[in-house]
Design a protein around this motif. Structure first.
Motif, PDB file in Angstrom:
ATOM      1  N   LEU A  54      -1.686  46.914  26.652  1.00  0.00           N
ATOM      2  CA  LEU A  54      -1.192  47.770  27.600  1.00  0.00           C
ATOM      3  C   LEU A  54      -1.565  47.887  28.872  1.00  0.00           C
ATOM      4  CD1 LEU A  54      -1.113  50.814  24.896  1.00  0.00           C
ATOM      5  CD2 LEU A  54       1.176  49.486  25.813  1.00  0.00           C
ATOM      6  N   LYS A  55      -2.703  47.362  29.108  1.00  0.00           N
ATOM      7  CA  LYS A  55      -3.323  47.428  30.337  1.00  0.00           C
ATOM      8  C   LYS A  55      -2.856  46.269  31.174  1.00  0.00           C
ATOM      9  CE  LYS A  55      -7.084  50.345  29.496  1.00  0.00           C
ATOM     10  NZ  LYS A  55      -8.607  50.772  29.041  1.00  0.00           N
ATOM     11  N   PRO A 110      10.301  35.229  30.064  1.00  0.00           N
ATOM     12  CA  PRO A 110      10.759  35.543  28.725  1.00  0.00           C
ATOM     13  C   PRO A 110      10.079  35.390  27.748  1.00  0.00           C
ATOM     14  CG  PRO A 110      12.775  34.639  30.129  1.00  0.00           C
ATOM     15  CD  PRO A 110      11.268  34.355  30.724  1.00  0.00           C
ATOM     16  N   TYR A 111       9.992  36.315  26.679  1.00  0.00           N
ATOM     17  CA  TYR A 111       9.188  36.042  25.393  1.00  0.00           C
ATOM     18  C   TYR A 111       9.659  37.002  24.319  1.00  0.00           C
ATOM     19  CZ  TYR A 111       7.543  40.776  26.422  1.00  0.00           C
ATOM     20  OH  TYR A 111       7.324  42.045  26.835  1.00  0.00           O
ATOM     21  N   PHE A 112       9.466  36.631  23.089  1.00  0.00           N
ATOM     22  CA  PHE A 112       9.406  37.472  21.825  1.00  0.00           C
ATOM     23  C   PHE A 112       8.267  37.756  21.615  1.00  0.00           C
ATOM     24  CE2 PHE A 112      10.205  38.264  17.581  1.00  0.00           C
ATOM     25  CZ  PHE A 112      11.444  38.777  17.405  1.00  0.00           C
ATOM     26  N   LEU A 120       8.109  51.078  23.207  1.00  0.00           N
ATOM     27  CA  LEU A 120       8.732  51.702  24.276  1.00  0.00           C
ATOM     28  C   LEU A 120       8.607  50.504  25.441  1.00  0.00           C
ATOM     29  CD1 LEU A 120       7.718  55.381  24.185  1.00  0.00           C
ATOM     30  CD2 LEU A 120       9.974  54.411  23.671  1.00  0.00           C
ATOM     31  N   LYS A 121       7.187  49.953  25.625  1.00  0.00           N
ATOM     32  CA  LYS A 121       7.393  49.238  26.759  1.00  0.00           C
ATOM     33  C   LYS A 121       8.166  47.657  26.555  1.00  0.00           C
ATOM     34  CE  LYS A 121       2.869  49.922  29.156  1.00  0.00           C
ATOM     35  NZ  LYS A 121       3.368  49.832  30.638  1.00  0.00           N
ATOM     36  N   ALA A 122       8.237  47.389  25.205  1.00  0.00           N
ATOM     37  CA  ALA A 122       8.957  46.144  25.110  1.00  0.00           C
ATOM     38  C   ALA A 122      10.447  46.367  25.148  1.00  0.00           C
ATOM     39  CB  ALA A 122       8.865  45.853  23.632  1.00  0.00           C
ATOM     40  N   CYS A 163      11.599  40.914  27.399  1.00  0.00           N
ATOM     41  CA  CYS A 163      11.381  40.846  26.206  1.00  0.00           C
ATOM     42  C   CYS A 163      12.840  40.784  25.457  1.00  0.00           C
ATOM     43  CB  CYS A 163      10.488  42.247  25.585  1.00  0.00           C
ATOM     44  SG  CYS A 163      10.384  42.075  23.699  1.00  0.00           S
ATOM     45  N   SER A 164      12.886  39.630  24.687  1.00  0.00           N
ATOM     46  CA  SER A 164      14.236  39.188  23.969  1.00  0.00           C
ATOM     47  C   SER A 164      14.269  39.910  22.569  1.00  0.00           C
ATOM     48  CB  SER A 164      14.489  37.647  23.993  1.00  0.00           C
ATOM     49  OG  SER A 164      13.374  36.989  23.131  1.00  0.00           O
TER      50      SER A 164
END
Length: 127
Positions: free
Chosen positions: A87-88, A97-99, A114-116, A122-123
């Motif tokens: 988170l930090k 891009p990432y999963f 929520l961040k994702a 974030c795919s």
């Protein structure tokens, strides 16, 4: 050496092989997978076969040493291990891009999800 889960990190090690296999099967093959909370590396092992690059975040320094030993060969190539609170350092993990894959403790799950959801890079995710 036996490693015990630390309550202050909300650790819960995923041991059920059937559940681990279902999680791994539900993740699409991806160029880059980010794992939050690599723990003992049981899920990590399966994720390596699903991607070209695996970036693992682990907050627990004791587990980092275990993971370095377990994945010493992979760390020379397709795997990166980061000892940090995801988170930090979210900006670092979402530069491309990432999963997302994670076995999350309840106390941080909502914030990470929520961040994702808000992260355009974030795919998708399995948590």
């Amino acid at each position: 050496m036996q490693i015990k889960a630390k309550k202050h990190f909300g650790q819960n090690f995923l041991k059920n092989e059937s559940i681990k296999n279902k999680i791994i099967q539900s993740i699409p093959d991806s160029k880059k997978i980010v794992e939050i909370g690599a723990g003992l590396g049981d899920l990590t092992h399966g994720l390596l076969a699903k991607c070209e690059q695996l970036v693992c975040f682990e907050i627990d320094s004791d587990l980092i040493e275990h993971l370095k030993s377990r994945f010493s060969h992979e760390l020379e190539g397709k795997m990166q291990l980061i000892n940090a609170d995801a988170l930090k350092v979210w900006g670092e993990l979402s530069k491309q891009p990432y999963f997302l894959a994670a076995n999350l403790p309840y106390y941080v799950a909502t914030n990470i999800i929520l961040k994702a959801l808000r992260d355009k890079n974030c795919s998708g995710f399995v948590v």
